[in-house]
Design a protein around this motif. Structure first.
Motif, short mmCIF file in Angstrom:
data_model
loop_
_atom_site.label_atom_id
_atom_site.label_comp_id
_atom_site.label_asym_id
_atom_site.label_seq_id
_atom_site.Cartn_x
_atom_site.Cartn_y
_atom_site.Cartn_z
N HIS A 92 0.81 -1.15 0.02
CA HIS A 92 0.02 0.18 -0.10
C HIS A 92 0.85 1.40 0.16
O HIS A 92 2.11 1.17 0.64
N ASP A 93 0.35 2.22 -0.81
CA ASP A 93 1.07 3.49 -0.65
C ASP A 93 0.49 4.19 0.79
O ASP A 93 -0.66 4.44 0.70
N VAL A 94 1.49 4.67 1.45
CA VAL A 94 1.09 5.06 2.58
C VAL A 94 1.64 6.58 2.55
O VAL A 94 2.56 6.92 2.29
N SER A 95 0.67 7.52 3.18
CA SER A 95 0.94 8.96 3.31
C SER A 95 1.92 9.47 4.30
O SER A 95 2.71 10.32 4.11
N ASP A 96 2.31 8.51 5.34
CA ASP A 96 3.18 8.88 6.44
C ASP A 96 4.41 8.15 6.51
O ASP A 96 5.10 7.85 7.56
N ALA A 97 4.95 7.48 5.24
CA ALA A 97 6.17 6.85 5.36
C ALA A 97 6.63 7.11 3.85
O ALA A 97 6.12 7.32 2.92
N SER A 98 8.19 6.77 3.86
CA SER A 98 8.77 7.02 2.74
C SER A 98 8.65 5.83 1.83
O SER A 98 8.92 5.94 0.63
#
Length: 771
Positions: free
Chosen positions: A345-351
């Motif tokens: 998953h593309d996560v908003s709070d991780a690089s």
């Protein structure tokens, strides 16, 4: 010893040491590729032998869906259009790979009949998504839903089967399916296709059951199916749709971070957004998974589509493909155990994305092989080291995904899920489409690269070859891989009709003159006319190639085309023909000796001849054809070779073994080259005849592999090869367009394009080279 001499010695030693290391590195690389290709072939043979005919449902038609870990048919055997079409495609594609007999083509035909008779909706059109074993449609959530990707798979299968078999009914059904998609699935406002369609043909424009109306997977498989259909049916509307899908994938589907966006609203806005780390870890997310397998697969399919559209080495496509593959390499590779994880998953709070599924499904591993192999060919020096990653991925597959004991592939990597050793070999979603494609592509590409690195020059097979014959052979080696000599077939009565037509269209003349000794016995002066014309053409700077449509040795001239030249010999008659001292053998000797007298006249005139007897031996058309093995047509070729070299001393001949490009066309077959090949010790040049625009890469590569670097040529052609074909298949040294094909099989534009190609050597250029 003087200091300068010491320095020179040290330099020389270091130079040859470096050279030796480079040679060793190249040798090791070649050996490694050969090893991988051999292992892939073993895996393919093992798997195909397990699938067929075991998977055929002889009672209800089509293919069984459920096969357990022991390769036993077990389960309810519902049939899905995706799986049924994949079986057809896999069997047809493998038929084109193996080329030995018609078994796989018939297996594919069995599946095509099930699609036509059972899975097509005769009332509303389109293919049912799911039916029971004997073809009764099955509802989903209380209704029937047809899907664009399922119909795209059907197009993919039908077009591939048509390409292999020539079955026009299959092509007609593929076109019908495309038109159904155009009417019921195509979005004229925003482009692309809606994935879900109701039974009556009304598309779910806002999606259905919580699924968005468009998604990357269905778009990708539509691209796949339309690419294959366009190869065999270059329709204008189809070209527009294929081009549009390619642009959509490049411009809309690749996210800024480099992954393939999973799903979309109708207007191509992404139907999901990056989520938080907490939501992923709490498993609150049920959609929007980024598939590393789809990144690999989309890269491969985009490059295929661009090539089909004539966009060879298209920078936009190549950039998009590399972006997707590099993303999967960076984020999906398991650095501890190898192999690629399923998705993230593309996560908003991780690089970096969070990996949420690590079962390493089989199809992802095979699509990785496919894409890495392709990019390793296109970008061999890229910093991502695609070839090294390919080798590592293949080691992982052998270790953890391939069932080396029972054949086939586990559902997923046993390192991630040990219970996969007990996973079924087949299900509604698991067949041999991904695996066989990756293995066949891998075998072909690895062998091609190995052969290209091992090229060398050979002396003529006749040690007493004349200086003129040696000069012609050296000329072929000079142009090999760089240019191709143009040629035309001429019958002595037609007085250069085709050459004049080429000159009228292009201002140029072909450089190679071909003729047939078929009517050598006719008078007045047919044989003498050929000798005189060949001599005149040689003096004018043309290359000369001669052939002979020989009548059956048991017949007397005049030889009837159908009854004699295309007649048959019984097995007993063939045995008699190839046995010295028999009546049929003596009759054969009388005929070949008459032809030797004609060729001797050319020797006295110092005319070198590219001699191609018993052409198309792997085909089903001539009395000498389709005789496999050492006592077949290969023996007949050697008999003539030994007679002409040892007894008649026809040292002006260069020996051309000329097969037909293998094909599975129904009642018009030609089989694998190697079953008919007489051996390199009696062959100077290997040639293939190519008709029906059948310029498959494998025809070039297999012949080059068999030649071990000796020149290869297109002995006869009907349609002009495109610039793309000549670029992708660089080792052809000449082509000879068959009599009257200039106008019958080609447009003036095609002939102009061919002769204006800088790779093509015309007569004028050949003469300038001699001067």
């Amino acid at each position: 010893m003087p200091r300068t001499l010491v320095a020179l010695v040290l330099f020389t030693l270091s130079f040859f040491s470096a050279l030796s290391l480079a040679q060793m590195a190249q040798t090791n690389s070649v050996m490694e590729r050969r090893t991988i290709a051999r292992e892939m072939r073993q895996a393919l043979d093992h798997e195909m032998g397990r699938w067929y005919p075991r998977a055929l449902d002889a009672t209800c038609g089509g293919f069984f869906s459920d096969i357990n870990e022991h390769w036993e048919v077990e389960g309810k055997q519902h049939k899905m259009i995706v799986t049924q079409a994949r079986h057809i495609w896999a069997a047809a594609n493998a038929a084109a790979f193996y080329e030995k007999d018609n078994t796989l083509r018939r297996i594919a035909a069995h599946g095509v009949e099930f699609l036509r008779s059972t899975m097509w909706d005769n009332q509303h059109g389109g293919f049912w998504t799911l039916v029971d074993r004997c073809g009764e449609p099955i509802q989903e959530s209380g209704r029937f839903i047809k899907r664009a990707d399922g119909n795209a798979y059907a197009i993919y299968a039908l077009a591939t089967y048509y390409r292999v078999s020539g079955d026009t009914a299959a092509l007609s059904l593929a076109r019908q399916t495309f038109r159904w998609l155009e009417m019921h699935s195509y979005d004229p406002t925003y482009g692309g296709y809606f994935q879900s369609i109701a039974e009556n043909g009304i598309a779910f424009e806002e999606g259905v059951d919580g699924s968005p109306p468009k998604d990357a997977s269905s778009c990708m498989h539509l691209l796949e199916g339309l690419t294959e259909l366009f190869r065999v049916w270059p329709d204008a509307v189809l070209r527009q749709r294929l081009s549009s899908l390619l642009r959509i994938m490049q411009e809309r589907m690749i996210a800024e971070k480099g992954y393939l966006t999973p799903s979309f609203h109708r207007d191509w806005r992404p139907a999901f957004s990056p989520v938080s780390t907490a939501d992923v870890r709490a498993e609150n997310i049920t959609s929007g998974l980024i598939s590393f397998g789809h990144c690999f697969e989309a890269a491969y399919l985009m490059i295929e589509a661009a090539e089909a559209l004539g966009l060879q080495d298209d920078s936009t496509t190549l950039h998009a493909a590399r972006t997707l593959v590099n993303y999967a390499l960076e984020n999906g590779w398991d650095h501890q155990h190898g192999g690629f994880l399923d998705g993230a998953h593309d996560v908003s709070d991780a690089s970096k994305p969070l990996l949420v599924r690590g079962t390493k499904q089989w199809w992802i591993q095979t699509e990785a092989l496919n894409a890495l192999l392709l990019l390793s060919e296109l970008f061999p020096t890229d910093g991502n080291r695609y070839y090294e990653r390919l080798c590592a991925q293949w080691e992982y597959c052998k270790r953890s995904v391939i069932d080396n004991e029972r054949g086939g592939w586990y559902w997923g990597g046993t390192d991630a899920a040990p219970e996969n050793v007990h996973s079924p070999k087949a299900s509604l979603w698991k067949a041999n489409y991904h695996t066989s494609r990756a293995l066949i592509n891998g075998i072909n590409a690895l062998k091609r690269r190995t052969v290209m690195e091992g090229l060398r020059r050979y002396e003529p097979v006749n040690p007493n070859a004349t200086p003129e014959a040696k000069a012609v052979l050296n000329y072929l080696y000079d142009v090999q891989g760089k240019k191709i000599i143009s040629g035309y077939m001429n019958f002595i009565q037609t007085a250069d009709e085709d050459a004049r037509r080429v000159q009228e269209l292009t201002g140029k003349l072909p450089a190679l003159w071909g003729c047939d000794l078929i009517d050598y016995y006719r008078s007045p002066g047919n044989a003498d006319s050929i000798v005189q014309e060949a001599y005149a053409k040689h003096k004018a700077g043309y290359l000369i190639t001669l052939m002979w449509h020989q009548g059956r040795p048991k017949d007397d001239p005049p030889y009837d085309w159908k009854e004699s030249i295309q007649g048959k010999l019984s097995d007993a008659e063939w045995q008699e023909l190839t046995t010295p001292g028999t009546l049929l053998h003596r009759r054969w000797l009388e005929e070949v000796d008459r032809i030797a007298e004609i060729l001797m006249k050319l020797k006295r005139l110092r005319v070198p001849v590219l001699w191609r007897p018993y052409h198309e031996p792997n085909g089903v058309w001539f009395w000498w054809g389709n005789r496999k093995g050492g006592n077949g047509s290969a023996k007949l070729f050697r008999m003539m070779f030994e007679r002409y070299v040892n007894d008649h001393h026809l040292d002006n001949l260069l020996w051309v073994w000329n097969a037909n490009a293998p094909r599975q066309l129904i009642d018009d077959e030609a089989y694998a080259y190697d079953d008919y090949f007489p051996g390199l010790d009696c062959v100077d040049v290997l040639a293939a005849d190519i008709y029906h625009n059948d310029y498959r890469q494998i025809h070039h590569d297999r012949l080059l592999e068999l030649s071990q670097g000796k020149p290869i040529a297109m002995g006869e052609i009907g349609e002009a090869p495109s610039a793309t074909i000549l670029s992708q298949q660089p080792m052809w040294t000449w082509f000879m367009m068959w009599y009257r094909s200039v106008d019958i099989h080609n447009t003036p534009e095609q002939i102009k394009e061919l002769y204006n190609n800088p790779r093509v050597i015309s007569h004028e250029e050949a003469v300038r080279r001699k001067e």
